[in-house]
Scaffold this active site. Structure first.
Site, mmCIF file in Angstrom:
data_model
loop_
_atom_site.group_PDB
_atom_site.id
_atom_site.type_symbol
_atom_site.label_atom_id
_atom_site.label_comp_id
_atom_site.label_asym_id
_atom_site.label_seq_id
_atom_site.Cartn_x
_atom_site.Cartn_y
_atom_site.Cartn_z
ATOM 1 N N ASP A 55 -60.301 -12.402 -15.068
ATOM 2 C CA ASP A 55 -59.593 -11.870 -14.102
ATOM 3 C C ASP A 55 -60.026 -11.059 -13.218
ATOM 4 O OD1 ASP A 55 -56.216 -11.248 -13.785
ATOM 5 O OD2 ASP A 55 -57.279 -9.325 -13.644
ATOM 6 N N TYR A 60 -61.123 -5.553 -6.060
ATOM 7 C CA TYR A 60 -61.798 -5.093 -6.805
ATOM 8 C C TYR A 60 -63.638 -5.179 -6.352
ATOM 9 C CZ TYR A 60 -58.487 -5.813 -10.512
ATOM 10 O OH TYR A 60 -57.458 -5.857 -11.360
ATOM 11 N N LYS A 85 -56.510 -12.124 -6.943
ATOM 12 C CA LYS A 85 -55.276 -11.691 -6.250
ATOM 13 C C LYS A 85 -55.524 -11.408 -4.893
ATOM 14 C CE LYS A 85 -55.099 -9.198 -10.842
ATOM 15 N NZ LYS A 85 -56.454 -8.688 -11.158
ATOM 16 N N HIS A 118 -50.825 -9.163 -5.822
ATOM 17 C CA HIS A 118 -51.161 -8.070 -6.520
ATOM 18 C C HIS A 118 -50.369 -7.068 -6.721
ATOM 19 C CE1 HIS A 118 -55.360 -6.187 -7.813
ATOM 20 N NE2 HIS A 118 -54.443 -5.544 -8.388
ATOM 21 N N LEU A 200 -55.097 -2.037 -23.220
ATOM 22 C CA LEU A 200 -55.502 -0.672 -24.425
ATOM 23 C C LEU A 200 -55.159 0.343 -23.695
ATOM 24 C CD1 LEU A 200 -59.418 -2.049 -24.863
ATOM 25 C CD2 LEU A 200 -57.522 -2.595 -26.315
ATOM 26 N N ILE A 238 -55.933 -9.240 -21.208
ATOM 27 C CA ILE A 238 -57.205 -9.269 -20.517
ATOM 28 C C ILE A 238 -57.936 -8.022 -20.436
ATOM 29 C CG2 ILE A 238 -56.599 -10.856 -18.813
ATOM 30 C CD1 ILE A 238 -55.574 -8.810 -16.834
ATOM 31 N N ASN A 250 -63.170 -7.437 -29.408
ATOM 32 C CA ASN A 250 -61.906 -7.615 -28.594
ATOM 33 C C ASN A 250 -61.375 -9.224 -28.832
ATOM 34 O OD1 ASN A 250 -62.045 -4.863 -28.045
ATOM 35 N ND2 ASN A 250 -62.352 -5.145 -25.991
HETATM 36 N N1 LIG Z 1 -52.946 -6.260 -11.607
HETATM 37 C C1 LIG Z 1 -53.117 -5.002 -11.681
HETATM 38 O O1 LIG Z 1 -52.696 -4.120 -10.871
HETATM 39 C C2 LIG Z 1 -54.026 -4.440 -12.754
HETATM 40 C C3 LIG Z 1 -54.348 -3.097 -12.856
HETATM 41 C C4 LIG Z 1 -55.188 -2.651 -13.769
HETATM 42 C C5 LIG Z 1 -55.960 -3.712 -14.644
HETATM 43 N N2 LIG Z 1 -55.718 -5.143 -14.314
HETATM 44 C C6 LIG Z 1 -56.567 -5.847 -15.122
HETATM 45 O O2 LIG Z 1 -56.656 -5.568 -16.490
HETATM 46 C C7 LIG Z 1 -57.884 -5.532 -16.946
HETATM 47 C C8 LIG Z 1 -58.115 -4.860 -18.034
HETATM 48 O O3 LIG Z 1 -57.452 -3.273 -17.818
HETATM 49 P P1 LIG Z 1 -58.074 -2.258 -17.554
HETATM 50 O O4 LIG Z 1 -59.669 -2.586 -17.345
HETATM 51 O O5 LIG Z 1 -57.324 -1.089 -16.680
HETATM 52 O O6 LIG Z 1 -58.218 -1.307 -19.212
HETATM 53 P P2 LIG Z 1 -58.275 -1.730 -20.725
HETATM 54 O O7 LIG Z 1 -58.772 -3.074 -20.950
HETATM 55 O O8 LIG Z 1 -56.864 -1.338 -21.236
HETATM 56 O O9 LIG Z 1 -59.096 -0.641 -21.028
HETATM 57 C C9 LIG Z 1 -60.560 -0.531 -20.597
HETATM 58 C C10 LIG Z 1 -61.269 0.670 -21.183
HETATM 59 O O10 LIG Z 1 -61.207 0.484 -22.843
HETATM 60 C C11 LIG Z 1 -62.724 0.798 -23.302
HETATM 61 N N3 LIG Z 1 -62.655 -0.314 -24.322
HETATM 62 C C12 LIG Z 1 -62.610 -1.593 -24.299
HETATM 63 N N4 LIG Z 1 -62.790 -2.150 -25.489
HETATM 64 C C13 LIG Z 1 -62.916 -1.132 -26.401
HETATM 65 C C14 LIG Z 1 -63.006 -1.171 -27.814
HETATM 66 N N5 LIG Z 1 -62.938 -2.198 -28.515
HETATM 67 N N6 LIG Z 1 -63.035 -0.113 -28.300
HETATM 68 C C15 LIG Z 1 -62.901 1.213 -27.610
HETATM 69 N N7 LIG Z 1 -62.745 1.063 -26.317
HETATM 70 C C16 LIG Z 1 -62.611 -0.064 -25.456
HETATM 71 C C17 LIG Z 1 -63.469 0.397 -22.070
HETATM 72 O O11 LIG Z 1 -64.720 0.662 -22.112
HETATM 73 P P3 LIG Z 1 -66.101 -0.075 -22.103
HETATM 74 O O12 LIG Z 1 -65.966 -0.819 -20.920
HETATM 75 O O13 LIG Z 1 -67.021 1.133 -22.104
HETATM 76 O O14 LIG Z 1 -66.151 -0.918 -23.495
HETATM 77 C C18 LIG Z 1 -62.438 0.782 -20.796
HETATM 78 O O15 LIG Z 1 -62.870 2.395 -20.737
HETATM 79 C C19 LIG Z 1 -58.715 -4.947 -15.602
HETATM 80 O O16 LIG Z 1 -60.053 -5.237 -15.682
HETATM 81 C C20 LIG Z 1 -58.032 -5.970 -14.567
HETATM 82 O O17 LIG Z 1 -58.468 -7.381 -14.826
HETATM 83 C C21 LIG Z 1 -54.976 -5.286 -13.570
#
Ligand SMILES: NC(=O)c1ccc[n+]([C@@H]2O[C@H](COP(=O)([O-])OP(=O)(O)OC[C@H]3O[C@@H](n4cnc5c(N)ncnc54)[C@H](OP(=O)(O)O)[C@@H]3O)[C@@H](O)[C@H]2O)c1
Length: 291
Positions: A55, A60, A85, A118, A200, A238, A250
């Site tokens: 994704d 980005y 997006k 988006h 997460l 994701i 994960n």
């Molecule tokens: N459509 C939208 O507007 C939108 C907005 C936000 C996100 N997204 C999508 O959703 C994806 C995921 O969301 P996100 O990146 O915001 O947050 P997330 O996946 O909820 O959390 C990522 C964070 O959690 C940590 N993490 C990951 N696995 C872990 C584990 N097993 N144990 C402990 N910590 C862990 C990561 O650190 P490390 O990297 O150090 O492991 C990072 O700091 C994005 O990458 C993007 O593709 C979309």
């Protein structure tokens, strides 16, 4: 292939069937906030670990690196599911078609599997017109499925009432402390798959006592508990991680199950808007392009 102890096994990620009939892996790898000059390696690692859904988004700034990692991976294109997006400043019919071509060029692909609006940006009132361009991309075969992101119930209902194609997916913020159950219900009622972003809670939900307790009981990590909770409620997830080890754990969500009681305890972590990590789609209007 992922090594777990001394045993090597292939993690089976189930598919969710979209309203197009297409299959989308229930687990993918997100690259929000992964800097463009650092994205190739983690995407390559994710593909090596067995992730098949990636994704990204125009905003980005890392589509090119994602495309490079895909090209160098040796994984057959038909085995991958690539989402990107449309950024807010490109909403509108002609600008959407042009922006899509630019994304495709940066990705180095012939088509994307899922293209998302988006944000709705209701203050600009362009998402219906934008969707018409998405319908054209779908009809032309340039995208396999079209969907939205950050749409609230009123945006979804208006889109469905005023256009021809029901979105396949709504990618929205969902994690234990911010579940948006009402929007999820609207999606289900309209036949739209719910894809949880920030599943997460950007790491913020992993210390919750109910999550830690379930992790201890099951002998898994808190992140596995939170992701399992989501897949057990039929959401696509994701998670993003820069760590090879966390990418692997994960993914390992399909060999254990949360009990009804553990599920209910995680449901109870809902904390309304206090749990939100992103912006409010009702008012968010950022249009600045990142690069
Ligand atoms: N459509 C939208 O507007 C939108 C907005 C936000 C996100 N997204 C999508 O959703 C994806 C995921 O969301 P996100 O990146 O915001 O947050 P997330 O996946 O909820 O959390 C990522 C964070 O959690 C940590 N993490 C990951 N696995 C872990 C584990 N097993 N144990 C402990 N910590 C862990 C990561 O650190 P490390 O990297 O150090 O492991 C990072 O700091 C994005 O990458 C993007 O593709 C979309």
């Amino acid at each position: 292939m992922i090594g777990k102890g001394s045993t090597i096994f292939m993690t089976q990620v189930p598919n969710i069937t979209l309203n197009t009939g297409a299959a989308m892996p229930q687990l993918g790898y997100g690259v929000f906030q992964v800097p463009p000059d650092q994205v190739v390696e983690p995407v390559a690692e994710a593909l090596r670990a067995g992730y098949r859904s990636i994704d990204t988004a125009a905003v980005y700034g890392n589509e090119e690196g994602v495309g490079r990692a895909i090209a160098e991976s040796g994984v057959a294109r038909e085995d991958l599911f690539v989402t990107t997006k449309l950024w807010n400043d490109k909403q509108g019919y002609d600008s959407t078609l042009a922006a899509f071509d630019e994304s495709l060029t940066r990705l180095g692909l012939d088509y994307v599997d899922l293209y998302l609006i988006h944000w709705p940006v209701p203050s600009r009132d362009l998402y219906v017109e934008t969707w018409r361009a998405f319908e054209k991309l779908l009809a032309d075969g340039a995208v396999r499925a079209i969907g939205v992101s950050n749409f609230l119930s009123d945006h979804l209902e208006r889109l469905v009432a005023e256009t021809d194609v029901v979105p396949a997916v709504n990618q929205m913020e969902v994690h234990p402390t911010f579940q948006q159950v009402d929007v999820q219900q609207t999606c289900r009622a309209l036949g739209i798959a719910v894809e949880a972003y920030s599943p997460l809670g950007r790491g913020g939900d992993l210390d919750a006592p109910a999550v830690v307790a379930a992790a201890t009981e099951l002998g898994v990590t808190p992140a596995q508990v939170v992701l399992r909770w989501a897949v057990q409620q039929n959401r696509i997830v994701i998670p993003k991680s820069m760590s090879v080890e966390r990418q692997a754990t994960n993914m390992d969500l399909f060999s254990f199950e949360l009990s009804e009681e553990q599920m209910a305890q995680i449901d109870a972590l809902e904390s309304g808007v206090d749990g939100r990590t992103g912006a409010d789609p009702a008012t968010a209007a950022f249009t600045q392009f990142r690069d």
